[in-house]
Scaffold this motif. Structure first.
Motif, PDB file in Angstrom:
ATOM      1  N   THR A 464       0.856  -1.205   0.028  1.00  0.00           N
ATOM      2  CA  THR A 464      -0.063  -0.210  -0.136  1.00  0.00           C
ATOM      3  C   THR A 464       0.737   1.122   0.057  1.00  0.00           C
ATOM      4  O   THR A 464       1.875   1.355   0.671  1.00  0.00           O
ATOM      5  CB  THR A 464      -0.935  -0.006   1.330  1.00  0.00           C
ATOM      6  N   SER A 465       0.624   2.124  -0.879  1.00  0.00           N
ATOM      7  CA  SER A 465       1.256   3.498  -0.877  1.00  0.00           C
ATOM      8  C   SER A 465       0.195   4.509  -1.617  1.00  0.00           C
ATOM      9  O   SER A 465      -0.499   4.183  -2.444  1.00  0.00           O
ATOM     10  CB  SER A 465       2.563   3.269  -1.594  1.00  0.00           C
ATOM     11  N   ASP A 467      -2.792   6.149  -2.410  1.00  0.00           N
ATOM     12  CA  ASP A 467      -4.169   5.663  -2.718  1.00  0.00           C
ATOM     13  C   ASP A 467      -4.153   4.402  -3.187  1.00  0.00           C
ATOM     14  O   ASP A 467      -5.162   3.976  -3.771  1.00  0.00           O
ATOM     15  CB  ASP A 467      -5.162   6.691  -3.409  1.00  0.00           C
ATOM     16  N   GLU A 468      -3.103   3.666  -3.555  1.00  0.00           N
ATOM     17  CA  GLU A 468      -3.128   2.362  -4.162  1.00  0.00           C
ATOM     18  C   GLU A 468      -2.824   1.163  -3.299  1.00  0.00           C
ATOM     19  O   GLU A 468      -1.974   1.522  -2.139  1.00  0.00           O
ATOM     20  CB  GLU A 468      -1.898   2.452  -4.997  1.00  0.00           C
ATOM     21  N   THR A 469      -3.441   0.182  -3.481  1.00  0.00           N
ATOM     22  CA  THR A 469      -3.349  -1.080  -2.777  1.00  0.00           C
ATOM     23  C   THR A 469      -3.173  -2.033  -3.743  1.00  0.00           C
ATOM     24  O   THR A 469      -4.100  -2.260  -4.656  1.00  0.00           O
ATOM     25  CB  THR A 469      -4.066  -1.300  -1.844  1.00  0.00           C
ATOM     26  N   ARG A 493      -4.917  -4.905  -8.483  1.00  0.00           N
ATOM     27  CA  ARG A 493      -5.126  -3.667  -7.812  1.00  0.00           C
ATOM     28  C   ARG A 493      -6.456  -3.646  -7.103  1.00  0.00           C
ATOM     29  O   ARG A 493      -7.672  -4.262  -7.407  1.00  0.00           O
ATOM     30  CB  ARG A 493      -5.184  -2.394  -8.778  1.00  0.00           C
TER      31      ARG A 493
END
Length: 957
Positions: A464-465, A467-469, A493
């Motif tokens: 996770t970083s 707004d992305e997982t 994603r």
């Protein structure tokens, strides 16, 4: 000025508990007679909050109507409003059947009763013929679509309906769903149920909040559900709407939301299953953008209200069987409604309605991996990687990737949202969820992930970083953040914490891609632009309409292997109908033989080459002594046409005797002797005068049945004798040696021997049409005529002999063939060409060396036993015909009258397709399953077919 007092109406939140009336049958009969002047018999019907009966005049079996005893909490104004709404819909939508109040001896049967349980309103509503869709059986797409159109029609009819009682506050009014949930959730004793409902409802309420104030409001039925629509006897789709008990004013979109919710508990139903209903509603009511946004959150909230209300009602009234039975299906509604994230199913709905799609979500963080050159594998249906059945090898994909890494690639990838057949090691049971949602990656070297939060979740690594997982499957051991080399990794994603399933359906794949974005963006792999599949539309444009295809909405099949067929999306189907592919699709020996010969020579069959001679010898050797001369053609139609011409030339006569209800081909002569009305409704009336027919020797549904079938042979002999006596002795008699067009019905014992003897007695020839049944398909016999212990003069064969290649043959005696020479010469440019000949020999080799005739006997016997067992369980099965892998299941509505179940058979085939089984109907009434799979089919595969058929017959079609 005097103000009008507001009409008193029910407010659910002032009285949450609504116990149903429970008057005894005796009291109901007494009160009914006192109020309406009619003595009745009655039968209880289910209801959650009212008490309902079907009532009959004493001693009559014809229903007088449905007696509805309304819950005492509802006012007279509300009851009058329900009746007024029903009357308006009936007036404005005359094609719908809508029940009205029954007229009795003293007027409308609607009044108040003073009962042992207080003042209760009683009214008798018309009994509408037909059956509801109640229960959790399967709903076909056509039924689902009709439910949506009924919902839309009712909504349109009530668009301007007003009534003083329409402001009632019902627990089913989706405007109040949040309050209902807040009221009932704390009372639910099961913590797990509370948690499931809470999570689903919270997500739905959040999604709804953005549009709720913009949603159009009107009066509506708001209960057009599977329990409240009926289909007339003999009809497949509903045309009646009953029970206007929930009429109120609410959000217009709530009408279709309620209908959709009732679809979701049925067998095989998913949110995607409801899209035909939404499309149908939209055609009538034109959903706004805000309504589309609100639709699925409302479906979820409806499910939550159903679960909590049903469980509360059972706690209050544990003898209410109607409410108790509904608990499981109500919970399934909620589970299914929440099974796909709301943004995804909403995007899929917009696409289904033809609304513009949003651009796929962009990648919003630093690249997950350093950018390196990569090689993209092709694992789609048509990829060479899958040739020779390699797609069934779990190691094929990894081997190809490692080969590419060994050749210098820094990274090897497979894109998401693209068909991936390679590595499908367990093809059955088949599923429409065939498209991968993740990008697959192999790395040449251990590679660190970009900075971010890294954790393990089960067997996956989650990064996770921003707004992305991203979930990484195959890297659970890499918690340090360094991905392993030469290991298959799958990156998916997430959207709002929801991880896509490993595979999804084509429609949901597009929606997931739109909402979650392409996972390839995380590693610098450009997203592929989806291309619309217009092949079917172009086919319709360029092919003659009469050249039909299987199914109204057929899968696009682009690969075959053994008894498997694979569509362009990578879905694997079980082929139970393809007798053309006798030795299985793409058999390596057949492929190799044809390919090798193409390298050498393929030419007009009038050139001199060895293959045609060798092949003719091989075919003749399979037949009884005396069959020494072979003609080669390209198809079964040509083979039967030539066989007829041979008989005419050899005898100098024009007349041919043929069995009725048979199909022999499409060329002039083969069509002339074909009398199957399924292929040509005017077959019998359009025969040329040189064709003379005898009764179809069908011992199951023909003129003579069972033991009486022995009469067919002497009657056919009499026809032949009468023709000869009239001065028109026939040139020949043509018949399938096993009645294939009827579904694989064995001819009566001795039939062929008798008619062959009669035709020869008058100087004619016996023609055996072995196009479908020959070449070992019967198991016990290589040729169909062997089952009868009779030997023909001319044999026509095709289909199986080419294994899918266009090849046919006519085999006879030299003296018969030589007579054809007197009328000119014969040739077929590619019939018996070098390629055709070597393919034909390869097919014979495979049948003999791989024991496929024995496979047909053993597997076919097992299949027939299992089908016969199904016949004991399902009354629709009249009988099971056939032998070996030449079988037919005949469906009848009545085992005494043998009324053919034509509509049901078509629907069964469509449902089998949804379950991944290719099957088609046959017979003049199209009520027989045509079971003729490739001869390589396995016992396990035929069990898949029987299990699927059992499921269809059990759960519906």
């Amino acid at each position: 000025m005097t103000e009008t007092a507001p009409t008193p109406v029910f407010d659910y939140f002032s009285q949450v508990d609504l116990p149903t009336p429970t008057l005894s049958d005796d009291e109901v009969r007494r009160l009914f007679a006192d109020a309406f002047g009619v003595d009745i018999d009655l039968r209880g019907l289910g209801s959650q909050q009212d008490q309902n009966f079907r009532v009959f005049r004493r001693g009559s079996s014809e229903p007088l109507g449905v007696l509805k005893l309304s819950n005492p909490v509802f006012s007279e104004a509300e009851i009058e409003m329900q009746d007024a709404a029903a009357a308006l819909v009936a007036e404005r939508t005359p094609h719908l059947r809508i029940p009205r109040i029954v007229e009795g001896p003293h007027g409308a049967m609607s009044t108040w009763w003073e009962s042992s349980q207080g003042r209760i309103h009683a009214r008798v509503i018309e009994n509408i013929d037909g059956r509801t869709l109640m229960g959790s059986g399967y709903l076909s797409p056509a039924v689902v679509e009709r439910m949506g159109s009924l919902s839309g029609a009712v909504s349109l009819s009530l668009a301007d309906f007003t009534h003083p009682a329409s402001g009632r506050v019902l627990q089913w009014d989706l405007r109040h769903a949040g309050r209902v949930i807040d009221t009932l959730l704390p009372l639910e004793p099961d913590a797990e149920v509370r948690d499931i409902v809470q999570r689903a409802a919270d997500a739905a309420r959040a999604a709804l909040a953005t549009v709720r104030d913009a949603l159009p409001v009107q009066a509506g039925h708001f209960d057009v559900t599977d329990d409240n629509v009926l289909r007339a006897p003999g009809e497949t789709v509903p045309d009646a709407v009953i029970d206007f008990g929930d009429v109120c004013v609410s959000w217009r979109v709530g009408e279709i939301a309620v209908t959709v919710s009732s679809i979701l508990h049925h067998d095989d139903a998913t949110p995607e299953s409801a899209l035909p209903a939404i499309r149908a509603f939209d055609r009538v009511r034109d959903l706004t953008d805000d309504e589309i946004t609100a639709l699925w959150p409302l479906v979820v909230l409806r499910g939550a209200v159903l679960v909590l209300s049903g469980r509360a009602q059972v706690r209050l009234d544990d003898e209410n069987a109607y409410a108790s039975v509904a608990l499981d299906r109500e919970f399934r509604i909620l589970e299914q409604a929440a099974s796909v994230p709301l943004p995804v199913i909403t995007a899929a709905t917009r696409a289904a309605l033809g609304r513009p799609a949003a651009n796929p979500r962009a990648w919003g963080a630093a690249p997950l991996l350093p950018e390196v050159p990569f090689v993209e594998l092709d694992a789609t249906t048509e990829s060479p990687l899958n040739d020779g059945g390699a797609w069934l090898d779990a190691g094929t994909l990894d081997n190809a990737a490692l080969d590419a890494l060994d050749a210098g690639a820094a990274m090897v990838t497979l894109p998401a949202w693209t068909a991936q057949l390679t590595g499908t090691s367990a093809p059955f049971p088949s599923t429409a969820a065939s498209l991968p949602t993740g990008v697959t990656v192999w790395l040449a070297e251990p590679t660190p992930l970009a900075p971010g939060d890294i954790r393990r979740e089960g067997e996956d690594l989650v990064w996770t970083s921003a707004d992305e997982t991203v979930t990484i499957t195959g890297a659970a051991a890499a918690a340090s953040g360094v991905l392993p080399a030469r290991t298959r990794l799958v990156l998916r994603r997430a959207i709002d914490g929801a991880i896509p399933p490993a595979r999804t359906t084509p429609a949901l794949a597009a929606a997931w891609r739109e909402v979650a974005g392409d996972p390839g963006a995380a590693i610098g792999v450009p997203a592929e632009t989806p291309v619309d599949d217009d092949v079917l539309a172009r086919r319709h444009e360029v092919l003659a309409e009469v050249q039909e295809h299987y199914y109204a909405a057929p899968p696009r099949i682009e690969r075959g292997w053994r008894e498997h067929l694979i569509d362009v999306n990578g879905r694997v189907y079980l082929d139970m109908v393809n007798n053309v592919a006798s030795v299985g699709h793409a058999h390596p020996r057949v492929v190799e033989a044809g390919s090798r010969q193409m390298h050498l020579l393929n030419t007009n069959s009038r050139f001199h080459y060895r293959a045609i001679t060798d092949y003719a010898d091989r075919i003749a050797a399979t037949l009884p002594e005396g069959f020494d001369t072979v003609f080669f053609v390209n198809s079964g139609s040509e083979a039967t046409d030539l066989a007829i011409r041979l008989a005419m030339a050899a005898t100098g006569r024009p007349d041919i005797v043929a069995m009725r209800e048979a199909y022999h081909g499409w060329t002039y002569a083969s069509d002339a002797v074909s009398t199957s009305i399924a292929d040509n409704p005017h077959a019998l009336s359009t025969r040329p005068d040189w064709v003379h027919t005898v009764d179809a020797a069908n011992s199951y549904r023909g003129k003579h049945r069972g033991a009486d079938a022995e009469k067919y042979a002497p009657e056919a002999v009499a026809v032949i004798d009468e023709l000869a006596a009239s001065g028109r002795p026939p040139a020949g008699m043509i018949a399938e040696t096993y009645f294939g067009n009827a579904g694989g019905v064995a001819l009566p014992e001795g039939y062929l021997g008798a008619v062959y003897a009669a035709i020869r007695r008058h100087g004619g020839l016996a023609i055996a049409d072995e196009v479908q049944v020959g070449y070992g398909r019967l198991g016990e016999w290589f040729w169909g005529f062997q089952q009868q212990g009779a030997v023909p003069d001319i044999v026509a064969v095709a289909k199986s002999i080419g294994g899918g290649h266009p090849l046919g043959a006519v085999v006879t005696r030299r003296e018969i063939a030589d007579r054809y020479r007197t009328g000119g010469y014969f040739f077929s440019s590619t019939g018996g060409s070098p390629v055709s000949s070597v393919i034909g020999m390869a097919v014979l080799d495979v049948i003999e060396q791989e024991g496929l005739q024995e496979n047909a006997r053993v597997v076919g016997a097992h299949l027939k036993r299992r089908l016969e067992e199904l016949g004991k369980k399902h009354d629709l099965i009249g009988t099971v015909h056939g032998s070996g892998l030449y079988l037919g299941v005949e469906f009848v509505r009545d085992r005494e009258t043998l009324e053919p179940a034509t509509t049901e058979t078509a629907a069964i085939c469509d449902r089998l397709l949804e379950l991944g089984v290719i099957m088609q109907p046959t017979g003049d009434h199209q009520n027989v399953l045509k079971i003729k799979p490739p001869l390589v089919v396995t016992r396990a595969s035929v069990d898949v077919f029987v299990d699927a058929l059992d499921r269809v017959l059990t759960t519906g079609y």
